[in-house]
Enzyme design. Structure first.
Site, PDB file in Angstrom:
ATOM      1  N   SER A  24     -17.793  -9.139  -1.060  1.00 11.78           N
ATOM      2  CA  SER A  24     -18.395 -10.311  -1.665  1.00 11.78           C
ATOM      3  C   SER A  24     -17.265 -11.635  -1.193  1.00 11.78           C
ATOM      4  CB  SER A  24     -18.460 -10.410  -3.285  1.00 11.78           C
ATOM      5  OG  SER A  24     -17.171 -10.242  -3.740  1.00 11.78           O
ATOM      6  N   ASN A  25     -15.914 -11.047  -0.912  1.00 16.13           N
ATOM      7  CA  ASN A  25     -15.398 -11.974  -0.408  1.00 16.13           C
ATOM      8  C   ASN A  25     -15.481 -12.239   1.198  1.00 16.13           C
ATOM      9  OD1 ASN A  25     -13.100 -12.696  -2.260  1.00 16.13           O
ATOM     10  ND2 ASN A  25     -13.311 -10.745  -2.864  1.00 16.13           N
ATOM     11  N   MET A  30      -8.646  -1.830   0.641  1.00 18.56           N
ATOM     12  CA  MET A  30      -8.039  -0.827  -0.577  1.00 18.56           C
ATOM     13  C   MET A  30      -7.081   0.227   0.259  1.00 18.56           C
ATOM     14  SD  MET A  30      -8.777  -2.535  -3.024  1.00 18.56           S
ATOM     15  CE  MET A  30      -8.423  -1.728  -4.455  1.00 18.56           C
ATOM     16  N   ILE A  56      -3.131   0.634   2.002  1.00 19.92           N
ATOM     17  CA  ILE A  56      -1.690   0.279   2.315  1.00 19.92           C
ATOM     18  C   ILE A  56      -1.628   0.165   3.853  1.00 19.92           C
ATOM     19  CG2 ILE A  56       0.864   0.293   2.278  1.00 19.92           C
ATOM     20  CD1 ILE A  56       0.352   1.482  -0.833  1.00 19.92           C
ATOM     21  N   LEU A  57      -1.079  -0.741   4.380  1.00 20.06           N
ATOM     22  CA  LEU A  57      -0.990  -0.758   5.763  1.00 20.06           C
ATOM     23  C   LEU A  57       0.554  -0.607   6.209  1.00 20.06           C
ATOM     24  CD1 LEU A  57      -3.292  -3.580   6.797  1.00 20.06           C
ATOM     25  CD2 LEU A  57      -3.736  -1.263   7.467  1.00 20.06           C
ATOM     26  N   HIS A  63      -5.305 -11.210  -3.452  1.00 20.66           N
ATOM     27  CA  HIS A  63      -4.846 -10.221  -4.473  1.00 20.66           C
ATOM     28  C   HIS A  63      -5.528 -11.131  -5.788  1.00 20.66           C
ATOM     29  CE1 HIS A  63      -3.098  -6.970  -6.700  1.00 20.66           C
ATOM     30  NE2 HIS A  63      -2.469  -7.785  -7.409  1.00 20.66           N
ATOM     31  N   GLU A 103     -11.408 -16.050  -6.322  1.00 19.80           N
ATOM     32  CA  GLU A 103     -11.073 -15.322  -5.186  1.00 19.80           C
ATOM     33  C   GLU A 103     -11.775 -16.044  -3.989  1.00 19.80           C
ATOM     34  OE1 GLU A 103      -9.724 -11.026  -5.524  1.00 19.80           O
ATOM     35  OE2 GLU A 103     -11.866 -11.062  -5.877  1.00 19.80           O
TER      36      GLU A 103
HETATM   37  C1  GRF Z   1     -11.383  -8.033  -4.880  1.00 17.97           C
HETATM   38  O1  GRF Z   1     -11.404  -8.281  -6.527  1.00 17.97           O
HETATM   39  C2  GRF Z   1     -10.140  -7.723  -4.393  1.00 17.97           C
HETATM   40  O2  GRF Z   1      -9.344  -8.849  -4.686  1.00 17.97           O
HETATM   41  C3  GRF Z   1      -9.999  -6.556  -4.616  1.00 17.97           C
HETATM   42  O3  GRF Z   1     -10.827  -5.962  -4.424  1.00 17.97           O
HETATM   43  C4  GRF Z   1     -12.112  -6.515  -4.812  1.00 17.97           C
HETATM   44  C5  GRF Z   1     -12.976  -6.534  -3.623  1.00 17.97           C
HETATM   45  O4  GRF Z   1     -14.148  -7.426  -3.816  1.00 17.97           O
HETATM   46  N1  GRF Z   1      -8.681  -6.105  -4.030  1.00 17.97           N
HETATM   47  P1  GRF Z   1     -15.326  -7.284  -2.594  1.00 17.97           P
HETATM   48  O5  GRF Z   1     -15.352  -6.211  -1.910  1.00 17.97           O
HETATM   49  O6  GRF Z   1     -14.617  -8.710  -1.446  1.00 17.97           O
HETATM   50  O7  GRF Z   1     -16.404  -7.956  -3.370  1.00 17.97           O
END
Ligand code: GRF
Length: 213
Positions: free
Chosen positions: A20-21, A97, A99-100, A116, A186
């Site tokens: 979604s982001n 999700m 760690i790099l 975050h 976000e």
């Molecule tokens: C978001 O809440 C982000 O901050 C978290 O995982 C979620 C990812 O959402 N780390 P999306 O995949 O962008 O919908």
């Protein structure tokens, strides 16, 4: 958005889930709020909805999975190769999700941006939205927030802050309403922070402006 004649910035977005982001970024690029283009979407997971969103937008969608037994540094070097191939100005971790390590980060100094769902120094790691909610139910928390920051090293959800937004928790409204508000926050903050980076002077990395909404 700035009106400079500078070229559009190239964004590579790393995802692990629904995206979604990512969609918020794609939409902002399309409607002119961001002077940038998403030139690739890379996922560590196969078959996530974020890759479908990339396809639908005509953006290359790449799955880079971890090989069985593969060392983290080796995966990160392979990932860096793929990402560098798209010549990004910025690498955006949008629901990424994993760690790099410096095997990846060392290739993109001052150019990796993370989102975050908590404020700086608060609730690092996974399930930050759920943990904030649980604390609110227990009565030990009244608010949380969202931050966007640079990722200089292997610190989790830590690094120079580009923007923050506070979110008040209304326990009466229920978890779903709270989670929706967090995600909407976000989407807004990420686009605003990227806009700052994309339109700032070429030496933006030495003169970062922190935004607060
Ligand atoms: C978001 O809440 C982000 O901050 C978290 O995982 C979620 C990812 O959402 N780390 P999306 O995949 O962008 O919908």
């Amino acid at each position: 958005m700035g009106t400079s004649a500078a070229r559009r910035k190239r964004l590579v977005v790393l995802v692990s889930g629904s995206g979604s982001n990512l969609q918020a970024i794609i939409d902002a690029c399309a409607d002119g709020r961001l002077h940038a283009d998403v030139v690739a979407v890379v996922s560590n997971k196969p078959d996530v909805f974020a890759l479908q969103r990339a396809d639908a937008a005509g953006v290359p969608a790449v799955h880079v999975g971890v090989h069985p037994g593969e060392e983290r540094a080796d995966y990160d070097a392979r990932l860096a190769d793929v990402v560098a191939g798209f010549d990004p100005d910025l690498v955006v971790l949008a629901g990424w999700m994993r760690i790099l390590t410096m095997s990846f980060l060392g290739w993109f100094p001052q150019r990796v941006v993370n989102l975050h769902p908590a404020l700086p120094g608060d609730l690092p790691g996974t399930r930050a939205i759920e943990r904030a909610w649980d604390e609110a139910l227990e009565g030990s928390r009244a608010s949380t927030g969202v931050m966007v920051h640079l990722v200089p090293d292997e610190g989790v959800d830590d690094g120079p802050v580009l923007g923050t937004a506070t979110v008040v928790i209304d326990v009466e409204a229920g978890f779903d309403a709270f989670a929706s508000l967090m995600h909407a926050t976000e989407h807004r903050l990420l686009v605003e922070a990227l806009d700052e980076l994309c339109t700032s002077a070429p030496d933006h990395t030495t003169d970062l402006t922190e935004i607060s909404v």
